[in-house]
Design a protein around this motif. Sequence first.
Motif, mmCIF file in Angstrom:
data_model
loop_
_atom_site.group_PDB
_atom_site.id
_atom_site.type_symbol
_atom_site.label_atom_id
_atom_site.label_comp_id
_atom_site.label_asym_id
_atom_site.label_seq_id
_atom_site.Cartn_x
_atom_site.Cartn_y
_atom_site.Cartn_z
ATOM 1 N N ILE A 138 36.505 20.690 -37.872
ATOM 2 C CA ILE A 138 35.425 21.956 -37.269
ATOM 3 C C ILE A 138 34.636 21.437 -36.184
ATOM 4 O O ILE A 138 34.220 20.348 -36.103
ATOM 5 C CB ILE A 138 34.396 22.371 -38.667
ATOM 6 N N ASP A 139 34.708 22.358 -35.356
ATOM 7 C CA ASP A 139 33.967 22.267 -33.864
ATOM 8 C C ASP A 139 33.226 23.565 -33.622
ATOM 9 O O ASP A 139 33.875 24.649 -33.554
ATOM 10 C CB ASP A 139 35.025 21.778 -32.699
ATOM 11 N N ASN A 143 36.469 25.488 -32.444
ATOM 12 C CA ASN A 143 37.285 25.597 -33.702
ATOM 13 C C ASN A 143 36.215 25.555 -34.971
ATOM 14 O O ASN A 143 36.404 24.743 -35.596
ATOM 15 C CB ASN A 143 38.030 24.484 -33.916
ATOM 16 N N PRO A 144 35.538 26.992 -35.020
ATOM 17 C CA PRO A 144 34.789 27.151 -36.128
ATOM 18 C C PRO A 144 35.186 26.828 -37.346
ATOM 19 O O PRO A 144 34.450 26.672 -38.386
ATOM 20 C CB PRO A 144 34.141 28.252 -35.760
ATOM 21 N N LEU A 145 36.422 26.948 -37.532
ATOM 22 C CA LEU A 145 37.170 26.943 -38.793
ATOM 23 C C LEU A 145 37.685 25.796 -39.232
ATOM 24 O O LEU A 145 38.385 25.678 -40.144
ATOM 25 C CB LEU A 145 37.984 28.266 -39.140
ATOM 26 N N ILE A 158 45.708 34.104 -36.091
ATOM 27 C CA ILE A 158 44.797 34.758 -35.402
ATOM 28 C C ILE A 158 43.484 34.320 -35.912
ATOM 29 O O ILE A 158 43.306 34.408 -37.007
ATOM 30 C CB ILE A 158 45.091 36.129 -35.502
ATOM 31 N N VAL A 159 42.649 33.837 -34.891
ATOM 32 C CA VAL A 159 41.312 33.532 -35.319
ATOM 33 C C VAL A 159 40.321 34.201 -34.420
ATOM 34 O O VAL A 159 40.550 34.231 -33.254
ATOM 35 C CB VAL A 159 41.119 31.862 -34.836
ATOM 36 N N THR A 160 39.306 34.992 -34.886
ATOM 37 C CA THR A 160 38.592 35.626 -34.187
ATOM 38 C C THR A 160 37.225 35.714 -34.722
ATOM 39 O O THR A 160 36.923 35.090 -35.982
ATOM 40 C CB THR A 160 38.830 37.244 -34.021
ATOM 41 N N GLY A 256 46.079 29.232 -24.011
ATOM 42 C CA GLY A 256 46.190 28.180 -24.941
ATOM 43 C C GLY A 256 45.170 28.385 -25.705
ATOM 44 O O GLY A 256 44.473 29.522 -25.804
ATOM 45 N N ARG A 257 45.096 27.630 -26.815
ATOM 46 C CA ARG A 257 43.834 27.830 -27.810
ATOM 47 C C ARG A 257 42.620 27.445 -27.451
ATOM 48 O O ARG A 257 42.258 26.576 -26.954
ATOM 49 C CB ARG A 257 44.196 27.079 -29.087
#
Length: 257
Positions: A138-139, A143-145, A158-160, A256-257
């Motif tokens: 987690i960052d 990268n909150p998840l 998919i991350v939103t 990219g991510r």
Amino acid sequence: MKEFFDISHLMGLPHNVSTHGDYLDYMTGIVHILMLVLFVGWGGFFLYTLFRFRASKNPKASYTGATGKLSTYQEGGVVLAEILLLFLFAIPSWAMIKNDFPAATEAVEVNVVGEQFAWNFHMPGPDGVFGRRSIDLIDTAINPLGVDWDDPASADDIVTVNELHIPVNTPIIANISSKDVIHSFSLPNLRVKQDAIPGLTIPVWFEAMETGRFDIGCAQLCGLGHYRMHGWLTIHTQAEYDDWVQNYMDEVEEFGR
Ligand SMILES: [Cu+2]
């Protein structure tokens, strides 16, 4: 009969776009009607007793009180109405919403994770498999998840944040959890409201009947920024949804991510 008791249009509720919303609205309506009957009934009875037992006509208090059976029958009637409401309407509707879960293969699944003060969404993407998530990754900024981007299953995930996109006429399974305090995932137009509790993952399901853009709220006072914990739910046609997923994948490929 049903039309007579359906007062959902009088209650100022947001426009319902979910398949189960009518059941809840109908239930809310008949509970309101029962409460109105009780309010008028008991209020009238109270006014009557003020008049009937006024001091000028009753200088000496009665030590026996009312001897009639009428109030007993009234109480019995209220209990009966409440039992009928509970067993004929509330429990069957709730069982349908809570127990008749769609199969994961027929549904679009999303992990919903609340945090102060945002809603994170994680969808498995076209492969239907969620990538691994780890608390160590987690960052809060990027990268909150804590998705493990080295896991092959993550490649199309998919991350939103505060943006949930779903297809219409498709069951959605949302697994609700929280990173910090208790939040409540609220979709007013879909009559969905479920507490997000740290340490628990609670699944809910719903199906949208109309396309459009609707509010996502947090329905638990979760801190000073609670008021701005707001997201948007976009309900697409299937074709639009496929396009949206494709656009997302194209952007991941490009940037990219
Ligand atoms: Cu919140």
